[in-house]
Design a protein around this motif. Structure first.
Motif, PDB file in Angstrom:
ATOM      1  N   UNK A 174      40.336  99.906  29.418  1.00 41.16           N
ATOM      2  CA  UNK A 174      40.268  98.672  29.935  1.00 41.16           C
ATOM      3  C   UNK A 174      38.928  98.831  30.808  1.00 41.16           C
ATOM      4  N   UNK A 175      37.953  97.806  30.409  1.00 44.49           N
ATOM      5  CA  UNK A 175      36.687  97.904  31.468  1.00 44.49           C
ATOM      6  C   UNK A 175      36.307  99.297  31.104  1.00 44.49           C
ATOM      7  N   UNK A 176      36.302 100.105  29.866  1.00 39.70           N
ATOM      8  CA  UNK A 176      35.743 101.503  29.645  1.00 39.70           C
ATOM      9  C   UNK A 176      36.348 102.425  30.413  1.00 39.70           C
ATOM     10  N   UNK A 177      37.688 102.220  31.221  1.00 39.40           N
ATOM     11  CA  UNK A 177      38.249 103.242  31.691  1.00 39.40           C
ATOM     12  C   UNK A 177      39.647 103.492  30.826  1.00 39.40           C
ATOM     13  N   UNK A 178      39.825 104.824  30.716  1.00 41.09           N
ATOM     14  CA  UNK A 178      40.830 105.273  29.703  1.00 41.09           C
ATOM     15  C   UNK A 178      42.073 105.362  30.339  1.00 41.09           C
ATOM     16  N   UNK A 179      42.829 104.807  29.645  1.00 39.80           N
ATOM     17  CA  UNK A 179      44.510 104.822  29.707  1.00 39.80           C
ATOM     18  C   UNK A 179      45.404 105.024  28.813  1.00 39.80           C
ATOM     19  N   UNK A 180      46.612 105.757  28.995  1.00 33.82           N
ATOM     20  CA  UNK A 180      47.570 105.754  27.925  1.00 33.82           C
ATOM     21  C   UNK A 180      48.703 104.912  28.009  1.00 33.82           C
ATOM     22  N   UNK A 181      48.968 104.510  26.694  1.00 39.17           N
ATOM     23  CA  UNK A 181      50.198 103.277  26.739  1.00 39.17           C
ATOM     24  C   UNK A 181      51.158 103.527  26.905  1.00 39.17           C
ATOM     25  N   UNK A 200      52.596  86.899  23.167  1.00 41.21           N
ATOM     26  CA  UNK A 200      51.759  87.459  24.643  1.00 41.21           C
ATOM     27  C   UNK A 200      52.315  88.968  24.677  1.00 41.21           C
ATOM     28  N   UNK A 201      51.262  89.751  24.675  1.00 41.08           N
ATOM     29  CA  UNK A 201      51.636  91.317  24.627  1.00 41.08           C
ATOM     30  C   UNK A 201      51.605  91.697  26.072  1.00 41.08           C
ATOM     31  N   UNK A 202      52.570  92.413  26.747  1.00 40.70           N
ATOM     32  CA  UNK A 202      52.661  93.011  27.957  1.00 40.70           C
ATOM     33  C   UNK A 202      52.541  94.286  27.814  1.00 40.70           C
ATOM     34  N   UNK A 203      51.502  94.916  28.073  1.00 38.98           N
ATOM     35  CA  UNK A 203      50.936  96.424  27.911  1.00 38.98           C
ATOM     36  C   UNK A 203      50.936  97.142  29.314  1.00 38.98           C
ATOM     37  N   UNK A 204      51.671  98.105  29.391  1.00 39.93           N
ATOM     38  CA  UNK A 204      51.753  98.889  30.743  1.00 39.93           C
ATOM     39  C   UNK A 204      51.230  99.996  30.282  1.00 39.93           C
ATOM     40  N   UNK A 205      50.278 100.412  31.290  1.00 42.11           N
ATOM     41  CA  UNK A 205      49.297 101.689  31.063  1.00 42.11           C
ATOM     42  C   UNK A 205      49.149 102.653  32.205  1.00 42.11           C
ATOM     43  N   UNK A 206      48.902 103.930  31.926  1.00 43.19           N
ATOM     44  CA  UNK A 206      48.875 104.888  32.825  1.00 43.19           C
ATOM     45  C   UNK A 206      47.626 105.819  32.690  1.00 43.19           C
ATOM     46  N   UNK A 207      46.928 106.099  33.799  1.00 45.03           N
ATOM     47  CA  UNK A 207      45.762 106.843  33.589  1.00 45.03           C
ATOM     48  C   UNK A 207      46.046 107.959  34.491  1.00 45.03           C
ATOM     49  N   UNK A 208      46.474 109.298  33.653  1.00 47.22           N
ATOM     50  CA  UNK A 208      47.067 110.358  34.608  1.00 47.22           C
ATOM     51  C   UNK A 208      45.966 111.452  34.728  1.00 47.22           C
ATOM     52  N   UNK A 209      45.912 112.065  35.897  1.00 49.46           N
ATOM     53  CA  UNK A 209      45.400 112.995  36.035  1.00 49.46           C
ATOM     54  C   UNK A 209      46.165 114.240  36.870  1.00 49.46           C
ATOM     55  N   UNK A 210      45.494 115.312  36.764  1.00 52.23           N
ATOM     56  CA  UNK A 210      45.954 116.554  37.603  1.00 52.23           C
ATOM     57  C   UNK A 210      44.845 116.841  38.661  1.00 52.23           C
ATOM     58  N   UNK A 211      45.182 116.885  39.818  1.00 50.93           N
ATOM     59  CA  UNK A 211      44.152 117.239  40.938  1.00 50.93           C
ATOM     60  C   UNK A 211      43.187 116.137  40.888  1.00 50.93           C
ATOM     61  N   UNK A 212      41.886 116.507  40.458  1.00 49.59           N
ATOM     62  CA  UNK A 212      40.853 115.336  40.531  1.00 49.59           C
ATOM     63  C   UNK A 212      40.260 114.929  39.484  1.00 49.59           C
ATOM     64  N   UNK A 213      40.828 115.196  38.355  1.00 43.79           N
ATOM     65  CA  UNK A 213      40.153 114.607  37.021  1.00 43.79           C
ATOM     66  C   UNK A 213      41.240 113.904  36.346  1.00 43.79           C
ATOM     67  N   UNK A 214      40.672 112.910  35.536  1.00 45.26           N
ATOM     68  CA  UNK A 214      41.578 112.200  34.740  1.00 45.26           C
ATOM     69  C   UNK A 214      41.981 112.984  33.348  1.00 45.26           C
ATOM     70  N   UNK A 215      42.927 113.113  32.867  1.00 45.69           N
ATOM     71  CA  UNK A 215      43.268 113.681  31.798  1.00 45.69           C
ATOM     72  C   UNK A 215      42.879 113.001  30.431  1.00 45.69           C
TER      73      UNK A 215
END
Length: 114
Positions: free
Chosen positions: A83-90, A99-114
């Protein structure tokens, strides 16, 4: 007017740039959609430690509503989704009359995104 026609008209109001929707880049494609953090913020707040998952990961959660026909394919659970060049996981994707309802998460451990 049939129920399907009424539902399609309602979707036209919900996904209207003059009402609720905005244009965002979804997997590299400009789409008219509605982004929401409200529903998923409650999900994050319910987790121990706020935005921490049971696995100890931190997350940024987002819900996207978009016309199914605007995407090149329907996203599946576990896939990457940008989404706008930020990576998420569905986390989930539901189709409600086109109409699609898509729930997303951008998970990270500590300071960086996984």
């Amino acid at each position: 007017m049939s129920f399907k026609d009424m539902a399609a008209a309602d979707a036209g109001v919900f996904l209207n740039l003059d009402e609720f929707a905005e244009t965002h880049e979804l997997n590299g494609v400009p789409c008219v959609c509605v982004l929401s953090r409200d529903e998923t913020d409650e999900k994050a707040a319910a987790m121990p430690g706020g935005r921490r998952t049971p696995d100890g990961l931190h997350g940024d959660f987002l819900t996207v509503c978009v016309r199914k026909s605007d995407l090149t394919r329907i996203p599946k659970q576990g896939e990457n989704f940008k989404v706008d060049k930020k990576r998420y996981t569905v986390d989930s994707c539901a189709d409600d009359m086109g109409i699609l309802t898509i729930t997303l998460g951008a998970y990270r451990m500590g300071g960086g995104l996984l």
